[in-house]
Design an enzyme around this catalytic site. Structure first.
Site, mmCIF file in Angstrom:
data_model
loop_
_atom_site.group_PDB
_atom_site.id
_atom_site.type_symbol
_atom_site.label_atom_id
_atom_site.label_comp_id
_atom_site.label_asym_id
_atom_site.label_seq_id
_atom_site.Cartn_x
_atom_site.Cartn_y
_atom_site.Cartn_z
ATOM 1 N N ARG A 27 24.619 22.802 76.842
ATOM 2 C CA ARG A 27 25.951 23.072 77.195
ATOM 3 C C ARG A 27 25.946 24.223 77.822
ATOM 4 N NH1 ARG A 27 28.278 23.384 71.442
ATOM 5 N NH2 ARG A 27 26.402 24.441 71.404
ATOM 6 N N GLU A 32 26.932 37.026 71.745
ATOM 7 C CA GLU A 32 27.945 38.077 71.094
ATOM 8 C C GLU A 32 27.701 39.407 71.674
ATOM 9 O OE1 GLU A 32 29.368 39.144 66.705
ATOM 10 O OE2 GLU A 32 27.113 38.374 66.857
ATOM 11 N N GLN A 50 38.680 50.982 75.639
ATOM 12 C CA GLN A 50 38.931 50.259 77.033
ATOM 13 C C GLN A 50 37.619 49.740 77.749
ATOM 14 O OE1 GLN A 50 40.847 52.828 80.201
ATOM 15 N NE2 GLN A 50 39.918 51.493 81.777
ATOM 16 N N ASP A 51 38.005 48.358 78.046
ATOM 17 C CA ASP A 51 36.924 47.514 78.748
ATOM 18 C C ASP A 51 37.228 47.074 80.091
ATOM 19 O OD1 ASP A 51 34.958 45.306 76.455
ATOM 20 O OD2 ASP A 51 36.388 47.023 75.680
ATOM 21 N N ARG A 62 27.483 51.222 93.412
ATOM 22 C CA ARG A 62 28.581 51.857 92.811
ATOM 23 C C ARG A 62 28.267 53.018 91.960
ATOM 24 N NH1 ARG A 62 33.876 48.537 92.429
ATOM 25 N NH2 ARG A 62 33.493 46.500 93.280
ATOM 26 N N HIS A 65 28.796 57.941 88.707
ATOM 27 C CA HIS A 65 30.101 58.555 88.279
ATOM 28 C C HIS A 65 29.921 58.941 86.582
ATOM 29 C CE1 HIS A 65 32.004 55.829 91.148
ATOM 30 N NE2 HIS A 65 31.707 56.914 91.778
ATOM 31 N N LYS A 72 30.020 55.449 77.043
ATOM 32 C CA LYS A 72 29.967 53.956 77.687
ATOM 33 C C LYS A 72 28.873 52.769 77.191
ATOM 34 C CE LYS A 72 31.277 55.636 82.269
ATOM 35 N NZ LYS A 72 30.800 55.717 83.485
ATOM 36 N N TYR A 132 31.830 47.216 81.113
ATOM 37 C CA TYR A 132 31.545 48.411 80.379
ATOM 38 C C TYR A 132 32.731 48.541 79.429
ATOM 39 C CZ TYR A 132 34.165 50.599 84.273
ATOM 40 O OH TYR A 132 35.038 50.883 85.155
#
Length: 172
Positions: A27, A32, A50-51, A62, A65, A72, A132
């Site tokens: 399938r 997780e 925060q996600d 990218r 930073h 993170k 993240y």
């Protein structure tokens, strides 16, 4: 309950996390990606508030930073990316030291990145989705940016001419 596999890296506080639950059958697959109880038992005790995720195309780079407060937990949900993590803490004996990692939807690895570290990623597949979790809310003015090709760091990238934003090119 099984233990979460966590590996130390050459950078203090940077960890590679192997997801505990992975299942694949006819399938599709199931992973997780976070379980607070398991992560705490493995010593990753931060509270994530925060996600975020970003979808990018091949050869987009990218970053780099980071900020002085945010921890993170990063992963690649789809595709394949090359990640650079760099210590930007001038008080650390590892200041300006960096390490590269490959994350993908096949290896399902995660990287825990401490505060005062920067990170960047380069998309190596046609498309990728980068995810993240972070311990603080996004604060653009509080962030630092290190140019992806800053000669002082001698970063290695799999390609020479990535697609970067004005900020990441050093124009902002």
């Amino acid at each position: 309950m099984s233990k979460l596999k966590v590996e130390k890296t050459t950078l203090d506080g940077v960890l590679v996390v192997h997801p505990l639950t992975q299942h694949e059958d006819f399938r599709g697959d199931y992973v997780e990606t976070y379980n607070e109880e398991m992560y705490r038992a493995a010593g990753i005790t931060e509270k994530f508030v925060q996600d975020d995720y970003a979808t990018s195309t091949k050869h987009v780079l990218r970053g780099i930073h980071g900020d002085a407060k945010t921890v993170k937990l990063i992963s690649c949900l789809y595709g394949r990316i090359y990640v650079v993590v760099v210590n930007n803490d001038p008080e650390s004996s590892q200041f300006r030291k960096w390490q590269g990692f490959t994350l993908s939807d096949v290896n399902r690895l995660q990287i825990r990145i401490p505060a005062k570290f920067g990170n960047a990623y380069l998309v190596m597949s046609d498309v990728s989705t980068f995810h993240y979790k972070q311990t603080t809310y996004y604060d653009r003015p509080g962030q630092f940016t290190i140019r992806w090709n800053d000669p002082a760091y001698k970063f290695w990238w799999p390609i020479d001419n990535p697609i970067v934003s004005r900020r990441d090119a050093g124009a902002e």
